[in-house]
Enzyme design. Structure first.
Site, PDB file in Angstrom:
ATOM      1  N   GLY A 166      28.921  32.224  -4.330  1.00  0.00           N
ATOM      2  CA  GLY A 166      29.562  33.495  -4.030  1.00  0.00           C
ATOM      3  C   GLY A 166      28.799  34.303  -3.007  1.00  0.00           C
ATOM      4  CB  CYS A 167      26.859  37.405  -3.397  1.00  0.00           C
ATOM      5  SG  CYS A 167      28.207  38.315  -4.194  1.00  0.00           S
TER       6      CYS A 167
END
Length: 225
Positions: A166-167
């Site tokens: 994700g991030c």
């Protein structure tokens, strides 16, 4: 046939990652002259598996490794950044990202000043470090990160944190897209499932970043401290 039909050979994501790392097929971006450590979302919501369903752990020494290279970066007069996620009470700043679920554990229900928003107390955050709250996956999106890197004349970004899929991935792709040499130390990243974790490390290594053991970053910094 010149191109490649999609391969389905039964290997796990971890096996593919280990094969890619053992047989590098791409030149490295390498270290430049000055780096920044960007520690992504070391906050309780994602690191405290003893408190929250949303938290995850891959390497139990993840935070320790991030602290180590952050300390070495400071000693070498290179910037250290910590990010975290939180949203307004009405979640209006989460946008469409906050519409898929709405439970107490949902992303958009991480509120400013809450325990989920707080940095993990194991993080060694110093007064000289930059801290900010972001609202989207990438640490670059609508944050002061780009300006900070320009001010410090940074040419290399080291991305740690979670989640790998994700991030961390979003930050690494944006880093490369902005012209930075991008490095992801393996032991400093984490995800909920080995498949997501190793598949994304593989993709980062093949396309967007140098995926390396954390000791390689530590050694580079120690030589400049």
């Amino acid at each position: 046939m010149i191109g490649t039909r999609m391969v389905e050979d039964g290997r796990t994501a971890r096996e593919i990652f280990e094969d890619v790392m053992a047989n590098p097929a791409r030149a490295r971006f390498g270290f430049g002259g000055k780096l920044a450590i960007v520690n992504v979302d070391f906050q309780n919501a994602y690191t405290r598996i003893d408190r929250y369903k949303t938290a995850y752990e891959t390497d139990p020494r993840q935070t320790e490794h991030a602290n180590t290279i952050s300390r070495l970066a400071r000693a070498a007069a290179m910037p250290v950044v910590w990010t975290r996620v939180a949203f307004a009470d009405d979640a209006s700043d989460a946008g469409v990202w906050g519409t898929r679920t709405d439970t107490p554990d949902s992303l958009q229900n991480i509120k400013y000043g809450s325990d989920r928003h707080a940095y993990d107390e194991r993080c060694d955050i110093q007064a000289s470090d930059t801290q900010f709250t972001k609202r989207m996956p990438s640490a670059f999106h609508e944050t002061p990160l780009q300006s900070l890197l320009v001010w410090h004349q940074v040419d290399t970004v080291v991305v740690t944190g979670g989640s790998t899929s994700g991030c961390v991935r979003a930050t690494a792709v944006d880093s490369l897209s902005r012209g930075y040499r991008t490095i992801v130390p393996i032991e400093t990243t984490a995800d909920k499932h080995a498949s997501y974790h190793f598949a994304n490390l593989t993709d980062l290594q093949l396309k967007y970043a140098d995926v390396v053991p954390v000791q390689e970053v530590a050694d580079w910094l120690e030589a400049r401290g």
